[in-house]
Design an enzyme around this catalytic site. Structure first.
Site, PDB file in Angstrom:
ATOM      1  N   ASP A  85       0.857  -1.190   0.000  1.00 12.71           N
ATOM      2  CA  ASP A  85       0.000   0.000   0.000  1.00 12.71           C
ATOM      3  C   ASP A  85       0.892   1.239   0.000  1.00 12.71           C
ATOM      4  O   ASP A  85       1.726   1.408   0.893  1.00 12.71           O
ATOM      5  CB  ASP A  85      -0.880  -0.044   1.260  1.00 12.71           C
ATOM      6  N   ASP A  96      -3.587   7.369  -3.060  1.00 14.31           N
ATOM      7  CA  ASP A  96      -3.450   6.223  -2.156  1.00 14.31           C
ATOM      8  C   ASP A  96      -3.842   4.992  -2.969  1.00 14.31           C
ATOM      9  O   ASP A  96      -4.946   4.939  -3.529  1.00 14.31           O
ATOM     10  CB  ASP A  96      -4.406   6.480  -0.973  1.00 14.31           C
ATOM     11  N   HIS A 157     -12.084   6.001   2.040  1.00  9.30           N
ATOM     12  CA  HIS A 157     -12.128   7.285   2.754  1.00  9.30           C
ATOM     13  C   HIS A 157     -11.943   8.456   1.811  1.00  9.30           C
ATOM     14  O   HIS A 157     -11.306   8.331   0.761  1.00  9.30           O
ATOM     15  CB  HIS A 157     -11.016   7.302   3.809  1.00  9.30           C
ATOM     16  N   HIS A 165      -7.390  10.865   5.823  1.00 13.95           N
ATOM     17  CA  HIS A 165      -8.762  10.386   6.039  1.00 13.95           C
ATOM     18  C   HIS A 165      -9.621  11.589   6.367  1.00 13.95           C
ATOM     19  O   HIS A 165      -9.467  12.188   7.420  1.00 13.95           O
ATOM     20  CB  HIS A 165      -8.819   9.378   7.184  1.00 13.95           C
ATOM     21  N   GLU A 191     -11.267   0.906  -1.113  1.00 10.44           N
ATOM     22  CA  GLU A 191     -10.364  -0.198  -0.810  1.00 10.44           C
ATOM     23  C   GLU A 191     -11.066  -1.420  -0.233  1.00 10.44           C
ATOM     24  O   GLU A 191     -11.106  -1.606   0.975  1.00 10.44           O
ATOM     25  CB  GLU A 191      -9.213   0.247   0.098  1.00 10.44           C
ATOM     26  N   GLU A 286      -6.810  -1.231  -3.914  1.00  9.04           N
ATOM     27  CA  GLU A 286      -7.218   0.153  -3.663  1.00  9.04           C
ATOM     28  C   GLU A 286      -6.815   1.081  -4.806  1.00  9.04           C
ATOM     29  O   GLU A 286      -5.722   0.988  -5.343  1.00  9.04           O
ATOM     30  CB  GLU A 286      -6.557   0.659  -2.367  1.00  9.04           C
TER      31      GLU A 286
HETATM   32 MN    MN Z   1      -3.865   2.695   1.113  1.00  7.05          MN
HETATM   33 MN    MN Z   2      -6.568   4.180   1.931  1.00  5.34          MN
END
Ligand code: MN
Ligand code: MN
Length: 300
Positions: A85, A96, A157, A165, A191, A286
């Site tokens: 990630d 992200d 998010h 977030h 995600e 994600e």
């Molecule tokens: Mn992530």
């Molecule tokens: Mn994330």
């Protein structure tokens, strides 16, 4: 969304996608977690982006939140199911993205496909007209159709400038999210997580990932090294998560002690590892998207 902000997101997204895909080429049995994380972070910086958070490496039953310490000697093994990630930012505008790779075996191909297809379907239904519970339901139905459970207490998010977030939560189940609809120009990370375990995560040991939680208490810092570390953290990472490794790099002698003092003073928060409650295997995928009137644009 104004053009400059949009360009920042696009660049962050392109660099995050490159970092993720480059990271996948490094995932091999025998490779050290530390080298993989470090090399990806170097690549992101060389491409001109900032790190929105430390490279996360979560193995098998660990769903999320782990980055190696500066002295971690662990290596990947054949059969490991690795969630990689990565997060980048340009001027605070964050991308992200995550992917799951099983090393040299194919035991969990279907579970990997379940989280991947759930993400694709969520992206295909997302627009300004859809309640977030419907996005969650789409994710849940896709994962259960493959015979697995979504993880119900991990969520996508909203993203905002220097905020990882913010605002919206994009659930992985239909029971959450309610009637809230995303707005034109919202930036969200979606995600989905799939598992053969309980379907939720619990907090485990420390992740080696920290966040500055309260700069107002900085006046209580007594010793100069701790004060200096705090100032460097605020300057370099602002309100974004950072790694124990990075503090160690700033102060090879005493970085850890200063970090402990910051935690003790309540100035930093240490994220726990998030572990599947029944020890189930976990997969994740994600992307970050920009919501538009008629759909959404994937930037990662
Ligand atoms: Mn992530
Ligand atoms: Mn994330």
């Amino acid at each position: 969304m104004d053009d400059t902000v949009y360009e920042n997101y696009k660049r962050a997204g392109k660099i995050a996608a490159d970092a993720r895909d480059y990271g996948v080429t490094l995932l091999k049995p025998g490779a050290r977690f530390l080298d993989v994380a470090t090399e990806i972070e170097i690549r992101i910086k060389e491409n001109g982006a900032g790190l929105a958070f430390p490279v996360n490496i979560a193995l098998n039953t660990l769903a999320a939140h782990f980055s190696p310490r500066h002295d971690d000697q662990s290596t990947f093994k054949k059969g490991d199911v690795v969630k990689l990630d990565v997060g980048t930012h340009i001027n605070g505008y964050i991308a992200d993205t995550a992917i799951t790779v099983e090393l040299e075996t194919h035991v969990y191909d279907t579970m990997i496909r379940a989280s991947s297809e759930a993400l694709e379907k969520a992206i295909s239904v997302l627009n300004v007209e859809i309640p977030l519970s419907e996005v969650g339901r789409t994710i849940e139905n896709t994962i259960t159709a493959h015979g697995y459970k979504p993880i119900n207490n991990l969520m996508g998010h909203g993203l905002d400038r220097y905020e990882l977030h913010s605002g919206l939560s994009v659930p992985n189940v239909g029971a959450l999210g309610g009637k809230t609809k995303p707005k034109d120009g919202d930036v969200v990370a979606i995600e989905p997580f799939a598992t053969d375990g309980a379907g939720h995560v619990t907090s485990g040991q420390g992740s080696n990932i920290y966040l500055c939680s309260d700069s107002l208490k900085a006046k209580f810092i007594r010793d100069s090294k701790t004060k200096l570390l705090f100032e460097k953290i605020i300057t370099n990472y602002r309100t974004l998560p950072f790694a124990q490794r990075w503090c160690h790099d700033l102060f090879p002698n005493g970085g850890d002690i200063a970090l402990k003092k910051l935690s003790f003073l309540g100035l930093t928060k240490h994220y726990p590892q998030l572990v599947e409650a029944k020890g189930g295997m976990v997969t994740q995928k994600e992307h970050t998207v920009i919501v538009k009137e008629d759909g959404c644009e994937v930037i990662t």
